[in-house]
Design a protein around this motif. Structure first.
Motif, PDB file in Angstrom:
ATOM      1  N   ASN A  91     110.554 -22.238  71.583  1.00 53.04           N
ATOM      2  CA  ASN A  91     109.378 -22.778  72.451  1.00 53.04           C
ATOM      3  C   ASN A  91     108.479 -21.663  72.743  1.00 53.04           C
ATOM      4  OD1 ASN A  91     110.437 -25.512  72.974  1.00 53.04           O
ATOM      5  ND2 ASN A  91     112.229 -24.159  74.071  1.00 53.04           N
ATOM      6  N   GLY A  92     108.074 -20.955  71.445  1.00 50.54           N
ATOM      7  CA  GLY A  92     106.880 -19.987  71.687  1.00 50.54           C
ATOM      8  C   GLY A  92     107.310 -18.757  71.974  1.00 50.54           C
ATOM      9  N   GLN A  93     108.707 -18.384  72.150  1.00 48.02           N
ATOM     10  CA  GLN A  93     109.066 -17.152  72.840  1.00 48.02           C
ATOM     11  C   GLN A  93     110.327 -16.645  71.675  1.00 48.02           C
ATOM     12  OE1 GLN A  93     110.481 -18.104  76.754  1.00 48.02           O
ATOM     13  NE2 GLN A  93     108.965 -16.746  77.510  1.00 48.02           N
ATOM     14  N   LYS A  94     110.209 -15.364  71.641  1.00 47.58           N
ATOM     15  CA  LYS A  94     111.200 -14.825  70.704  1.00 47.58           C
ATOM     16  C   LYS A  94     112.588 -14.729  71.294  1.00 47.58           C
ATOM     17  CE  LYS A  94     112.871 -10.180  68.807  1.00 47.58           C
ATOM     18  NZ  LYS A  94     112.638  -8.554  68.800  1.00 47.58           N
ATOM     19  N   MET A  95     113.650 -15.193  70.373  1.00 48.41           N
ATOM     20  CA  MET A  95     115.057 -15.437  70.841  1.00 48.41           C
ATOM     21  C   MET A  95     115.432 -14.448  71.660  1.00 48.41           C
ATOM     22  SD  MET A  95     117.253 -17.876  68.175  1.00 48.41           S
ATOM     23  CE  MET A  95     116.967 -16.816  66.966  1.00 48.41           C
ATOM     24  N   SER A  96     116.088 -14.683  72.778  1.00 44.04           N
ATOM     25  CA  SER A  96     116.563 -13.638  73.456  1.00 44.04           C
ATOM     26  C   SER A  96     117.600 -14.213  74.551  1.00 44.04           C
ATOM     27  CB  SER A  96     115.543 -12.601  74.039  1.00 44.04           C
ATOM     28  OG  SER A  96     116.102 -11.822  75.207  1.00 44.04           O
ATOM     29  N   LYS A  97     118.780 -13.602  74.691  1.00 39.81           N
ATOM     30  CA  LYS A  97     119.714 -13.915  75.679  1.00 39.81           C
ATOM     31  C   LYS A  97     119.095 -13.673  77.160  1.00 39.81           C
ATOM     32  CE  LYS A  97     124.315 -14.198  73.309  1.00 39.81           C
ATOM     33  NZ  LYS A  97     125.625 -13.834  73.739  1.00 39.81           N
ATOM     34  N   SER A  98     118.319 -12.977  77.364  1.00 34.01           N
ATOM     35  CA  SER A  98     117.919 -12.312  78.666  1.00 34.01           C
ATOM     36  C   SER A  98     116.869 -13.477  79.073  1.00 34.01           C
ATOM     37  CB  SER A  98     117.516 -11.191  78.667  1.00 34.01           C
ATOM     38  OG  SER A  98     116.165 -10.922  77.669  1.00 34.01           O
ATOM     39  N   LEU A  99     116.212 -14.093  78.052  1.00 33.81           N
ATOM     40  CA  LEU A  99     115.309 -15.241  78.478  1.00 33.81           C
ATOM     41  C   LEU A  99     116.049 -16.634  78.403  1.00 33.81           C
ATOM     42  CD1 LEU A  99     112.123 -14.418  75.953  1.00 33.81           C
ATOM     43  CD2 LEU A  99     112.453 -13.996  78.593  1.00 33.81           C
ATOM     44  N   GLY A 100     117.301 -16.594  77.798  1.00 37.26           N
ATOM     45  CA  GLY A 100     118.071 -17.721  78.112  1.00 37.26           C
ATOM     46  C   GLY A 100     117.599 -18.824  77.132  1.00 37.26           C
ATOM     47  N   ASN A 101     116.856 -18.348  75.830  1.00 31.19           N
ATOM     48  CA  ASN A 101     116.664 -19.250  74.697  1.00 31.19           C
ATOM     49  C   ASN A 101     117.406 -18.974  73.568  1.00 31.19           C
ATOM     50  OD1 ASN A 101     115.104 -17.067  74.052  1.00 31.19           O
ATOM     51  ND2 ASN A 101     113.230 -18.005  73.772  1.00 31.19           N
ATOM     52  N   SER A 102     117.987 -18.250  73.564  1.00 31.04           N
ATOM     53  CA  SER A 102     119.032 -17.833  72.378  1.00 31.04           C
ATOM     54  C   SER A 102     119.672 -19.052  72.152  1.00 31.04           C
ATOM     55  CB  SER A 102     119.894 -16.910  72.403  1.00 31.04           C
ATOM     56  OG  SER A 102     120.547 -16.716  71.294  1.00 31.04           O
ATOM     57  N   MET A 103     119.593 -19.519  70.530  1.00 31.39           N
ATOM     58  CA  MET A 103     120.374 -20.784  70.163  1.00 31.39           C
ATOM     59  C   MET A 103     121.141 -20.352  69.063  1.00 31.39           C
ATOM     60  SD  MET A 103     118.699 -24.432  68.048  1.00 31.39           S
ATOM     61  CE  MET A 103     117.766 -24.804  69.630  1.00 31.39           C
ATOM     62  N   THR A 104     122.328 -20.542  69.226  1.00 32.04           N
ATOM     63  CA  THR A 104     123.350 -20.640  68.042  1.00 32.04           C
ATOM     64  C   THR A 104     123.704 -21.631  67.048  1.00 32.04           C
ATOM     65  OG1 THR A 104     125.381 -21.273  69.124  1.00 32.04           O
ATOM     66  CG2 THR A 104     124.642 -18.995  69.756  1.00 32.04           C
ATOM     67  N   ILE A 105     124.012 -21.321  65.822  1.00 27.00           N
ATOM     68  CA  ILE A 105     124.217 -22.270  64.859  1.00 27.00           C
ATOM     69  C   ILE A 105     125.064 -23.391  65.706  1.00 27.00           C
ATOM     70  CG2 ILE A 105     125.199 -22.958  62.620  1.00 27.00           C
ATOM     71  CD1 ILE A 105     124.321 -20.424  61.827  1.00 27.00           C
ATOM     72  N   LYS A 106     126.177 -23.001  66.224  1.00 25.54           N
ATOM     73  CA  LYS A 106     126.958 -23.794  66.976  1.00 25.54           C
ATOM     74  C   LYS A 106     126.225 -24.591  67.650  1.00 25.54           C
ATOM     75  CE  LYS A 106     131.221 -20.836  66.469  1.00 25.54           C
ATOM     76  NZ  LYS A 106     130.694 -20.034  65.827  1.00 25.54           N
ATOM     77  N   GLN A 107     125.594 -24.064  68.544  1.00 30.63           N
ATOM     78  CA  GLN A 107     124.770 -25.119  69.602  1.00 30.63           C
ATOM     79  C   GLN A 107     123.770 -25.971  68.940  1.00 30.63           C
ATOM     80  OE1 GLN A 107     122.906 -21.751  71.795  1.00 30.63           O
ATOM     81  NE2 GLN A 107     124.667 -21.755  73.502  1.00 30.63           N
ATOM     82  N   ALA A 108     123.318 -25.704  67.959  1.00 34.05           N
ATOM     83  CA  ALA A 108     122.452 -26.355  67.227  1.00 34.05           C
ATOM     84  C   ALA A 108     123.181 -27.681  66.509  1.00 34.05           C
ATOM     85  CB  ALA A 108     121.663 -25.570  66.049  1.00 34.05           C
ATOM     86  N   LEU A 109     124.456 -27.350  66.090  1.00 38.07           N
ATOM     87  CA  LEU A 109     125.056 -28.317  65.295  1.00 38.07           C
ATOM     88  C   LEU A 109     125.710 -29.409  66.310  1.00 38.07           C
ATOM     89  CD1 LEU A 109     126.845 -26.157  62.692  1.00 38.07           C
ATOM     90  CD2 LEU A 109     125.377 -28.171  62.205  1.00 38.07           C
ATOM     91  N   GLU A 110     125.727 -28.899  67.665  1.00 39.19           N
ATOM     92  CA  GLU A 110     126.363 -29.912  68.771  1.00 39.19           C
ATOM     93  C   GLU A 110     125.324 -30.784  68.873  1.00 39.19           C
ATOM     94  OE1 GLU A 110     127.101 -27.544  72.099  1.00 39.19           O
ATOM     95  OE2 GLU A 110     129.036 -26.766  71.237  1.00 39.19           O
ATOM     96  N   LYS A 111     124.048 -30.667  68.635  1.00 38.77           N
ATOM     97  CA  LYS A 111     123.090 -31.553  68.914  1.00 38.77           C
ATOM     98  C   LYS A 111     122.212 -32.364  67.854  1.00 38.77           C
ATOM     99  CE  LYS A 111     119.996 -30.362  72.269  1.00 38.77           C
ATOM    100  NZ  LYS A 111     118.565 -29.891  72.839  1.00 38.77           N
ATOM    101  N   TYR A 112     122.285 -31.863  66.638  1.00 38.30           N
ATOM    102  CA  TYR A 112     121.625 -32.317  65.482  1.00 38.30           C
ATOM    103  C   TYR A 112     122.790 -32.211  64.077  1.00 38.30           C
ATOM    104  CZ  TYR A 112     117.821 -31.017  68.474  1.00 38.30           C
ATOM    105  OH  TYR A 112     117.192 -30.980  69.472  1.00 38.30           O
ATOM    106  N   ASN A 113     122.458 -33.237  63.233  1.00 41.23           N
ATOM    107  CA  ASN A 113     122.903 -33.150  62.179  1.00 41.23           C
ATOM    108  C   ASN A 113     122.708 -31.932  61.387  1.00 41.23           C
ATOM    109  OD1 ASN A 113     122.684 -33.952  59.172  1.00 41.23           O
ATOM    110  ND2 ASN A 113     123.881 -35.463  59.765  1.00 41.23           N
ATOM    111  N   ALA A 114     123.698 -31.498  60.399  1.00 42.30           N
ATOM    112  CA  ALA A 114     123.273 -30.197  59.619  1.00 42.30           C
ATOM    113  C   ALA A 114     122.268 -30.489  58.830  1.00 42.30           C
ATOM    114  CB  ALA A 114     124.799 -30.003  58.769  1.00 42.30           C
ATOM    115  N   GLU A 115     121.889 -31.491  58.005  1.00 42.00           N
ATOM    116  CA  GLU A 115     120.899 -31.444  57.185  1.00 42.00           C
ATOM    117  C   GLU A 115     119.512 -31.811  58.007  1.00 42.00           C
ATOM    118  OE1 GLU A 115     119.794 -34.530  53.435  1.00 42.00           O
ATOM    119  OE2 GLU A 115     121.785 -33.784  53.549  1.00 42.00           O
TER     120      GLU A 115
END
Length: 490
Positions: free
Chosen positions: A262-286
């Motif tokens: 969302n236009g910002q560098k990934m950072s846990k302090s910003l609350g916008n870090s996305m792990t692969i596990k989190q992405a796979l919970e929402k989206y198909n791997a392909e």
């Protein structure tokens, strides 16, 4: 084949050092936490590059390492009260599962820094003897940047600029603020190994040089990683490797663009870090893989819901097209058919190779896939040609598409299963079931049979308001998700 070389800053004809053999290394993951989506992009990009080179007939040896000991790993392990290598091994196993789920094929060799301690010590000792490194009284070892006159040739920086840009306070025993650590003396509570300079552990940069030279040799064809590694990591690798061997280290430097959320560098302090596990919970791997490949590997990607949503729609269009081919083939025999335009099948391979030969341009390859699918859908409803000829053509196109695009890890799933998975996901979001839709379609059919067209239209419009589109044909009425259906059916 042409590759953009970050060293020369231009596209170059790809000519490996040894005919038909490619030695390739990509900097892997420092396993201090769960793998994030940036790790996914880097792994997917170099997976695609290695697989395409194999597709073109090269004998590829691909090495991707793991950094399993560093400051962050030690801190995490200490916070959990376990050994640093035990912690990192657990994270490596999780990373392997994440990447495998994304369709990333294993590298040929996956070395770990902790397995190379003795060779790292020998490497450092060699640099000291050659006058390129020095040890301090407290047991640290630094590379002397001033001893390597070409320092900065990858990142296009010079030592004077670097000196102006660093803090002036220097660690004890360090001769210049821009010298970098090869060996770090152990602090209390840290994992360590014995060395000629005392207890300690390797610096980050020396790990990769040691593993590259041990697994692939003193000079390799391709070295890669994210653009954030150009300086200082890759710059330092060049310096220490070429100072040690006296030979060119890497012929082609390839770097993938970085990811923002969302236009910002990934950072846990910003609350916008996305792990692969989190992405796979929402989206198909392909879908995730496609989102990484739809843009050229060298460009930055700003990930957000819209990007993944568009990737879903586009892949849905491709898989729905393959599903239509399968349905057409079930209904029509092609045993006596002749391909309508044989050149189309041949051009699928040629266009794909042309795109990928141009600096691994997956963007144009995917653009061609849209054109092919549009042609397929037009052919299915074409009445000018004999059905057996259409059937033969579709069969050949489908086989070639799946064969070609599997090289970059796309179109590998069962079309029916992929379509059903996305439909079910969206039905859940819309709050309606397939059974409800089928029931309304039956009610609508009964209303039309009774010539109660006003009720039939109302039923259709009610479904449309809920995000469901109906398609009438001579074979009956089918339904689809309006949002998914939009791509390719404008």
């Amino acid at each position: 084949m042409k590759i953009y070389n970050a060293y020369s800053r231009e596209k170059e004809e790809f000519v490996p050092i040894e005919s038909n053999k490619v030695k390739m290394y990509a900097c892997g993951i420092t396993v201090y936490d769960d793998c994030h989506i940036g790790h996914a992009r880097q792994a997917i990009v170099f997976d695609v590059i290695s697989q395409y080179l194999r597709h073109r007939g090269y004998d590829v040896t691909y090495v991707r390492n793991y950094t399993d000991v560093d400051d962050k790993i030690i801190a995490r392990a200490n916070s959990e009260g376990i050994n640093a290598l035990t912690y990192s091994q657990k994270k490596i196993e999780e990373a392997e599962l994440d990447l495998s789920t994304l369709g990333v094929i294993d590298a040929d060799i996956k070395p770990k820094a902790s397995d190379y301690i003795e060779k790292i010590i020998d490497f450092i000792d060699g640099l000291i003897k050659k006058g390129h490194a020095y040890a301090t009284e407290r047991g640290d070892v630094y590379f002397s940047v001033s001893s390597f006159k070409e320092y900065g040739k990858l990142s296009n920086r010079n030592t004077e600029e670097l000196l102006n840009g660093v803090r002036k306070d220097v660690e004890e025993g360090k001769k210049s603020p821009i010298d970098f650590a090869l060996w770090k003396s152990a602090k209390v509570g840290e994992i360590y190994w014995e060395s000629p300079w005392g207890k300690g552990r390797p610096g980050w940069h020396i790990e990769c040089s040691t593993m590259v030279i041990d697994t692939l040799g003193e000079s390799i064809d391709i070295h890669g990683g994210g653009k954030d590694l150009i300086f200082p990591h890759h710059e330092n690798e060049i310096a220490q490797s070429e100072a040690f061997t006296g030979k060119p280290y890497t012929k082609y430097w390839i770097h993938n663009g970085l990811i923002t959320i969302n236009g910002q560098k990934m950072s846990k302090s910003l609350g916008n870090s996305m792990t692969i596990k989190q992405a796979l919970e929402k989206y198909n791997a392909e879908v995730i893989r496609y989102a990484m490949l739809e843009k050229h590997y060298s460009t930055a990607i700003d990930l957000n819901e819209k990007v993944f949503s568009l990737a879903e729609k586009q892949l849905y269009y491709f898989y729905n097209t393959l599903l239509k081919i399968n349905e057409f083939l079930k209904s029509n025999d092609n045993s006596n058919g002749k391909a309508i335009e044989p050149s189309i099948v041949e051009n699928i391979q040629k266009s794909f190779n042309d795109s990928m030969d141009d600096d691994f341009n997956t963007t144009t390859a995917i653009s061609d896939l849209f054109s092919i699918c549009k042609y397929i859908n037009s052919l299915i409803i074409n009445k000018k040609f004999a059905k057996e000829d259409i059937s033969m053509t579709l069969s050949q196109i489908k086989d070639k598409l799946v064969q070609v695009f599997s090289v970059i890890g796309l179109l590998n799933e069962n079309p029916q299963e992929f379509v059903d998975e996305l439909r079910n996901k969206h039905l859940k979001i819309l709050g309606i079931s397939a059974e409800d839709i089928e029931d309304i379609i039956l009610q609508r059919a009964n209303s039309k049979a009774d010539k109660n067209y006003e009720v039939a239209d109302k039923l259709r419009n009610n479904l449309l308001d809920q995000g469901i589109i109906l398609n009438d044909s001579k074979y009956g009425t089918s339904w689809d998700i309006k949002e998914l259906y939009s791509i390719g059916n404008e």
